[in-house]
Design an enzyme around this catalytic site. Structure first.
Site, PDB file in Angstrom:
ATOM      1  N   GLU A  10      -3.571  -8.586   6.532  1.00 36.67           N
ATOM      2  CA  GLU A  10      -3.942  -8.266   7.922  1.00 36.67           C
ATOM      3  C   GLU A  10      -4.937  -9.257   8.513  1.00 36.67           C
ATOM      4  O   GLU A  10      -5.635  -8.952   9.475  1.00 36.67           O
ATOM      5  CB  GLU A  10      -4.474  -6.823   7.987  1.00 36.67           C
ATOM      6  CG  GLU A  10      -3.377  -5.834   7.615  1.00 36.67           C
ATOM      7  CD  GLU A  10      -3.767  -4.376   7.757  1.00 36.67           C
ATOM      8  OE1 GLU A  10      -4.903  -4.035   7.419  1.00 36.67           O
ATOM      9  OE2 GLU A  10      -2.911  -3.588   8.206  1.00 36.67           O
ATOM     10  N   LYS A  11      -4.958 -10.489   7.945  1.00 32.83           N
ATOM     11  CA  LYS A  11      -5.991 -11.414   8.415  1.00 32.83           C
ATOM     12  C   LYS A  11      -5.757 -11.890   9.841  1.00 32.83           C
ATOM     13  O   LYS A  11      -6.685 -12.368  10.492  1.00 32.83           O
ATOM     14  CB  LYS A  11      -6.170 -12.581   7.459  1.00 32.83           C
ATOM     15  CG  LYS A  11      -4.941 -13.404   7.135  1.00 32.83           C
ATOM     16  CD  LYS A  11      -5.307 -14.461   6.086  1.00 32.83           C
ATOM     17  CE  LYS A  11      -4.093 -15.199   5.572  1.00 32.83           C
ATOM     18  NZ  LYS A  11      -3.162 -14.327   4.828  1.00 32.83           N
ATOM     19  N   PHE A  12      -4.532 -11.766  10.342  1.00 28.91           N
ATOM     20  CA  PHE A  12      -4.304 -12.154  11.740  1.00 28.91           C
ATOM     21  C   PHE A  12      -4.319 -10.963  12.689  1.00 28.91           C
ATOM     22  O   PHE A  12      -3.901 -11.063  13.831  1.00 28.91           O
ATOM     23  CB  PHE A  12      -3.006 -12.960  11.872  1.00 28.91           C
ATOM     24  CG  PHE A  12      -3.129 -14.326  11.253  1.00 28.91           C
ATOM     25  CD1 PHE A  12      -4.021 -15.258  11.761  1.00 28.91           C
ATOM     26  CD2 PHE A  12      -2.391 -14.658  10.128  1.00 28.91           C
ATOM     27  CE1 PHE A  12      -4.170 -16.510  11.177  1.00 28.91           C
ATOM     28  CE2 PHE A  12      -2.524 -15.901   9.530  1.00 28.91           C
ATOM     29  CZ  PHE A  12      -3.418 -16.836  10.050  1.00 28.91           C
ATOM     30  N   HIS A  13      -4.782  -9.801  12.185  1.00 33.17           N
ATOM     31  CA  HIS A  13      -4.907  -8.623  13.048  1.00 33.17           C
ATOM     32  C   HIS A  13      -6.235  -8.730  13.786  1.00 33.17           C
ATOM     33  O   HIS A  13      -7.256  -9.082  13.193  1.00 33.17           O
ATOM     34  CB  HIS A  13      -4.887  -7.363  12.180  1.00 33.17           C
ATOM     35  CG  HIS A  13      -4.659  -6.094  12.918  1.00 33.17           C
ATOM     36  ND1 HIS A  13      -5.602  -5.554  13.756  1.00 33.17           N
ATOM     37  CD2 HIS A  13      -3.592  -5.252  12.949  1.00 33.17           C
ATOM     38  CE1 HIS A  13      -5.124  -4.425  14.266  1.00 33.17           C
ATOM     39  NE2 HIS A  13      -3.897  -4.223  13.791  1.00 33.17           N
ATOM     40  N   ARG A  45       0.846  -1.199   0.000  1.00 35.35           N
ATOM     41  CA  ARG A  45       0.000   0.000   0.000  1.00 35.35           C
ATOM     42  C   ARG A  45       0.883   1.250   0.000  1.00 35.35           C
ATOM     43  O   ARG A  45       2.090   1.157   0.184  1.00 35.35           O
ATOM     44  CB  ARG A  45      -0.946   0.000   1.191  1.00 35.35           C
ATOM     45  CG  ARG A  45      -0.262   0.055   2.541  1.00 35.35           C
ATOM     46  CD  ARG A  45      -1.294   0.030   3.671  1.00 35.35           C
ATOM     47  NE  ARG A  45      -0.638   0.137   4.968  1.00 35.35           N
ATOM     48  CZ  ARG A  45      -1.287   0.064   6.119  1.00 35.35           C
ATOM     49  NH1 ARG A  45      -2.587  -0.137   6.139  1.00 35.35           N
ATOM     50  NH2 ARG A  45      -0.647   0.176   7.253  1.00 35.35           N
ATOM     51  N   GLU A  49      -7.457   4.996  15.591  1.00 39.17           N
ATOM     52  CA  GLU A  49      -7.277   3.552  15.447  1.00 39.17           C
ATOM     53  C   GLU A  49      -6.527   3.029  16.653  1.00 39.17           C
ATOM     54  O   GLU A  49      -5.620   3.700  17.177  1.00 39.17           O
ATOM     55  CB  GLU A  49      -6.407   3.207  14.226  1.00 39.17           C
ATOM     56  CG  GLU A  49      -7.047   3.372  12.886  1.00 39.17           C
ATOM     57  CD  GLU A  49      -6.091   2.948  11.767  1.00 39.17           C
ATOM     58  OE1 GLU A  49      -5.227   2.071  11.991  1.00 39.17           O
ATOM     59  OE2 GLU A  49      -6.204   3.517  10.672  1.00 39.17           O
ATOM     60  N   TRP A  83       1.817  -7.182  12.664  1.00 39.41           N
ATOM     61  CA  TRP A  83       3.007  -6.694  11.956  1.00 39.41           C
ATOM     62  C   TRP A  83       4.256  -6.633  12.827  1.00 39.41           C
ATOM     63  O   TRP A  83       5.262  -6.068  12.425  1.00 39.41           O
ATOM     64  CB  TRP A  83       2.725  -5.335  11.333  1.00 39.41           C
ATOM     65  CG  TRP A  83       1.922  -4.394  12.187  1.00 39.41           C
ATOM     66  CD1 TRP A  83       0.567  -4.231  12.152  1.00 39.41           C
ATOM     67  CD2 TRP A  83       2.403  -3.502  13.193  1.00 39.41           C
ATOM     68  NE1 TRP A  83       0.179  -3.283  13.073  1.00 39.41           N
ATOM     69  CE2 TRP A  83       1.289  -2.821  13.729  1.00 39.41           C
ATOM     70  CE3 TRP A  83       3.669  -3.210  13.700  1.00 39.41           C
ATOM     71  CZ2 TRP A  83       1.392  -1.862  14.752  1.00 39.41           C
ATOM     72  CZ3 TRP A  83       3.782  -2.257  14.712  1.00 39.41           C
ATOM     73  CH2 TRP A  83       2.656  -1.599  15.230  1.00 39.41           C
ATOM     74  N   ASN A  99      -4.604   8.057   4.519  1.00 36.24           N
ATOM     75  CA  ASN A  99      -4.455   7.248   5.720  1.00 36.24           C
ATOM     76  C   ASN A  99      -3.011   7.306   6.191  1.00 36.24           C
ATOM     77  O   ASN A  99      -2.095   7.045   5.417  1.00 36.24           O
ATOM     78  CB  ASN A  99      -4.798   5.778   5.429  1.00 36.24           C
ATOM     79  CG  ASN A  99      -4.898   4.959   6.696  1.00 36.24           C
ATOM     80  OD1 ASN A  99      -5.668   5.286   7.594  1.00 36.24           O
ATOM     81  ND2 ASN A  99      -4.100   3.912   6.800  1.00 36.24           N
ATOM     82  N   GLU A 100      -2.819   7.693   7.436  1.00 35.92           N
ATOM     83  CA  GLU A 100      -1.466   7.715   8.023  1.00 35.92           C
ATOM     84  C   GLU A 100      -0.438   8.193   7.003  1.00 35.92           C
ATOM     85  O   GLU A 100       0.495   7.477   6.636  1.00 35.92           O
ATOM     86  CB  GLU A 100      -1.086   6.336   8.561  1.00 35.92           C
ATOM     87  CG  GLU A 100      -1.889   5.949   9.776  1.00 35.92           C
ATOM     88  CD  GLU A 100      -1.581   4.562  10.303  1.00 35.92           C
ATOM     89  OE1 GLU A 100      -0.898   3.782   9.601  1.00 35.92           O
ATOM     90  OE2 GLU A 100      -2.008   4.252  11.426  1.00 35.92           O
TER      91      GLU A 100
HETATM   92  C1  GAL Z   1      -2.635   1.182  10.717  1.00 40.86           C
HETATM   93  C2  GAL Z   1      -3.383   1.393   9.418  1.00 40.86           C
HETATM   94  C3  GAL Z   1      -4.567   0.425   9.271  1.00 40.86           C
HETATM   95  C4  GAL Z   1      -4.106  -0.973   9.610  1.00 40.86           C
HETATM   96  C5  GAL Z   1      -3.521  -0.972  11.017  1.00 40.86           C
HETATM   97  C6  GAL Z   1      -3.061  -2.338  11.466  1.00 40.86           C
HETATM   98  O1  GAL Z   1      -1.358   1.680  10.619  1.00 40.86           O
HETATM   99  O2  GAL Z   1      -3.877   2.713   9.324  1.00 40.86           O
HETATM  100  O3  GAL Z   1      -5.011   0.473   7.926  1.00 40.86           O
HETATM  101  O4  GAL Z   1      -3.143  -1.360   8.706  1.00 40.86           O
HETATM  102  O5  GAL Z   1      -2.390  -0.138  11.023  1.00 40.86           O
HETATM  103  O6  GAL Z   1      -2.430  -2.263  12.738  1.00 40.86           O
END
Ligand code: GAL
Length: 719
Positions: free
Chosen positions: A409-412, A165, A361, A369, A203-204
């Site tokens: 991000e499926k394990f988030h 991304r 968030e 991650w 985003n960020e």
């Molecule tokens: C943030 C991001 C989200 C998602 C999240 C996961 O940095 O804005 O889209 O990726 O991290 O922790």
């Protein structure tokens, strides 16, 4: 339980492939913040205890409780169920369309808003506010295929490819044109929609793509330099280009600091950091302007202070935000991740000028991650969220609503985990939602403090440049160490920009302010002369804005106020530990210091500097300047800070037990005292009043369970 001094061991996290460079909402339109280089307006950060609180300014009742929602990842048959469960959890703000570009504009110039229309209608009918993403965070494949020149280029001129991304160059005119077209069409369609409560730009910004070294970026860097310096010889002087034959005759000869064979020009690197922050701010402004053509709803973007985005000087961004929003994730590469949570919250409140801000968030449990992604313990979701509220947030949001089935991000963790509503996380989410619904009376109240804590992105960038006395000296380590020591003594601090007015504060804490302008140093020096107390730590006041050394002895800009002079640094090896005459120990750094006016508090009792002062105290004017020339062991540092806080007569500190935070939010008629027990033992506290979580009256003392939180409402005495 906190480990004393664990912050001092923090090193910047390694770059994690696919995540942010090493190193989250709600402030208001025009939050007063000092601007250092984009906007020359000298608005000042105001001490929160002296600033009347205002609410976030969103058309949302009570505290915000929200999440990112990515319905495009799901079959539309689950959408109605999503909305029903959101209502059950008490969700009142949902961020959508953050990564929507390839759905909304699947081909160049061809827009399909059908799904977004349906989602917006569903949420609006359910009374759930919409935080509408402009959708530009990641370019779609048709764009990177047709225009590969928009892809970011690393310092070694290798390209970064799509597939992740944020694969776009902040200076790309093609990217900007296509992105602004999308924003314009989206804002025109939804700008006056009653369900839209907030606009979420990109985003960020700067999480992955802040530094691009392509030719387009080089040209933009030159334009930025021309506007900063005007004359090429002024640039040559500021960059010290007589060194190593680097003199520039023409602007076109200047490049971004691409990979070199040897050490690179430090002033060039520093200016590139400034440029890179300004470039994304200028991009933010372009998107916000496009939105504002069609909408009067507040506009913001999500910051990420301070562990993960180092590249943006958020002091310069604040005035452009209608709401200050931050994303925060616990970083388990830090020994005590929760301390950084508190620090990030205080920094965000500082950027908001003391006004309420929004946690845009956070995670309900593990992220995906970090090398090892730790789940939150039972009750931690509530405690972490309430810690953000205690430190000034008027809302808590999460990434994301439903845990993904596919993708990176499926394990988030999410509010609704893979296992569904039978999970521990879901019941904790529903409990938190109910608490948030009951706490609306704290909306708009402000955290009180009389200790200022100086934090500087420019000093962060400059301290961490190469070719310094020790590569082990990292800015954030020193900031975290001082902040941890203040947490240990129960002090609440206001984080302020260098140069922010210090009127009304009793103490200013200045960790490793390596780079400081004359004006900003004068604010600290005059504060002390006028009766304030300051504590300054090693490697402060060393260089001016151009990274040029201040001559005549370190710590240059603060030498006179501190009553000391240093002629040479003696950095320590990784395993070296020095003993001081008061029995404490220190690491990392020492200095050959002479007293000019100060009194020595402790000297080195070992090593080559035996007998040389390591901690000093100086009566200067009406005030006191303390200097710490070495990295004190954590217990010694908190001991010294306790002494300094008491001597400065700071009022906002309550020391209950290590690992227990006490933070006060002040309203017009009542205060709210948050007691956050991060330990595994019950802790007694002395605050009388009504406890809001249990709705029990606490008369003279209360006991907070292990891992628990009390919020005590205290009515102001009537005059
Ligand atoms: C943030 C991001 C989200 C998602 C999240 C996961 O940095 O804005 O889209 O990726 O991290 O922790």
């Amino acid at each position: 339980m906190f480990t004393l001094g664990a912050f001092t061991e923090i090193r910047p996290p390694a770059v994690v492939a696919g995540f942010c460079e090493p190193s989250q909402k709600l402030g208001l339109l025009g939050a007063a913040t000092r601007t250092t280089h984009v906007n020359e307006a000298e608005a000042a950060v105001t001490a929160t205890s002296r600033t009347p609180a205002r609410a976030l300014g969103l058309d949302v009742d009570g505290l915000v409780f929200g999440c990112d929602y990515n319905p495009e990842q799901w079959d539309s048959s689950v959408w109605a169920d999503d909305v029903r469960l959101m209502q059950q959890a008490g969700i009142n703000l949902v961020a959508i369309n953050i990564f929507g570009w390839s759905q909304v504009e699947p081909r160049d110039g061809s827009f399909q808003f059908g799904d977004l229309d349906r989602i917006i209608a569903l949420l609006t009918e359910a009374g759930i506010g919409i935080n509408l993403g402009t959708g530009t965070s990641s370019p779609p494949p048709w764009l990177t295929t047709a225009h590969p020149e928009i892809l970011p280029t690393a310092a070694d001129e290798t390209r970064r490819w799509p597939g992740g991304r944020q694969a776009w160059c902040p200076s790309s005119p093609v990217f900007r044109e296509k992105a602004i077209r999308l924003v314009t069409v989206t804002a025109e369609r939804y700008g006056s929609h009653p369900g839209v409560k907030l606009w979420h730009v990109s985003n960020e910004l700067g999480c992955h793509n802040a530094h691009c070294y392509c030719d387009e970026s080089a040209a933009a860097f030159r334009r930025w330099l021309r506007s900063r310096y005007g004359d090429i010889e002024a640039l040559n002087a500021a960059w010290g280009t007589t060194f190593w034959s680097q003199h520039y005759a023409e602007w076109d000869e200047i490049l971004p600091p691409r990979t070199t064979l040897s050490l690179a020009n430090s002033a060039q690197q520093l200016d590139f950091d400034r440029f890179s922050s300004d470039e994304l701010l200028s991009y933010y402004r372009a998107e916000a302007e496009a939105v504002r053509r069609f909408s009067s709803v507040p506009v913001t973007t999500n910051f990420m202070v301070t562990a993960h985005i180092k590249t943006q000087d958020y002091w310069t961004w604040a005035d452009d935000m209608d709401v200050i929003a931050n994303d925060h994730y616990l970083d388990h590469r830090l020994p005590v991740p929760g301390r950084e949570l508190s620090f990030a919250a205080d920094v965000t409140r500082g950027i908001a000028g003391g006004q309420p801000w929004l946690l845009m968030e956070s995670s309900t449990s593990a992220v995906n991650w970090q090398p090892i992604n730790h789940a939150k313990s039972a009750g931690q979701l509530k405690r972490d969220s309430l810690t953000h509220l205690a430190r000034g947030a008027d809302g808590v949001c999460f990434f994301q609503w439903r845990a993904s089935v596919r993708g990176a991000e499926k394990f988030h963790s999410a509010l609704l985990p893979h296992s569904g509503t039978g999970s521990r996380i879901w019941s904790e989410v529903v409990e938190l939602g109910s608490i948030m619904g009951r706490l609306s009376e704290i909306v708009g109240t402000a955290v009180t403090s009389d200790i200022a804590f100086v934090f500087s992105w420019e000093s962060w960038w400059a301290t961490d440049l190469d070719a310094h006395p020790s590569s082990d000296l990292r800015y954030l380590d020193q900031v975290h160490a001082l902040y941890a020591a203040l947490l240990d003594v129960g002090a609440t601090v206001d984080v302020v920009a260098p140069g922010a007015p210090l009127d009304g504060y009793r103490l200013v804490v200045v960790p490793t302010l390596y780079l400081v302008s004359d004006d900003d140093a004068a604010v600290i020096n005059e504060f002390v002369a006028g009766g304030g107390h300051a504590v300054v730590t090693f490697f402060s006041g060393i260089v001016d804005e151009t990274d040029g050394i201040r001559l005549g002895g370190y710590p240059g800009a603060f030498r006179e106020m501190l009553g000391v002079t240093v002629d040479e640094f003696y950095p320590l090896g990784a395993a070296d530990v020095l003993t001081l005459t008061d029995g404490s120990t220190s690491t990392l750094w020492s200095e050959n210091l002479s007293l000019t006016a100060a009194t020595s508090i402790a000297e080195y009792a070992s090593g080559p500097l035996s007998g040389v002062p390591a901690v000093t105290r100086n009566d200067h004017g009406q005030g006191v300047g303390w200097y710490l020339a070495t990295e004190l062991a954590p217990d010694a540092l908190s001991g010294l800070l306790r002494r300094i806080v008491v001597e400065a007569s700071a009022r906002e500190f309550v020391e209950l037990a290590p690992g227990v935070e006490v933070v006060r939010r002040r309203g017009a008629d009542r205060d709210y005292v948050f007691i956050l027990n991060h330990t595994d033992q019950p802790v007694a506290h002395p605050f009388a009043g009504q406890e809001l979580l249990s709705e029990a009256a606490v008369t003279t003392t209360g006991t907070v369970d292990a891992g628990g939180v009390h919020i005590i409402r205290q009515e102001h005495e009537k005059p």
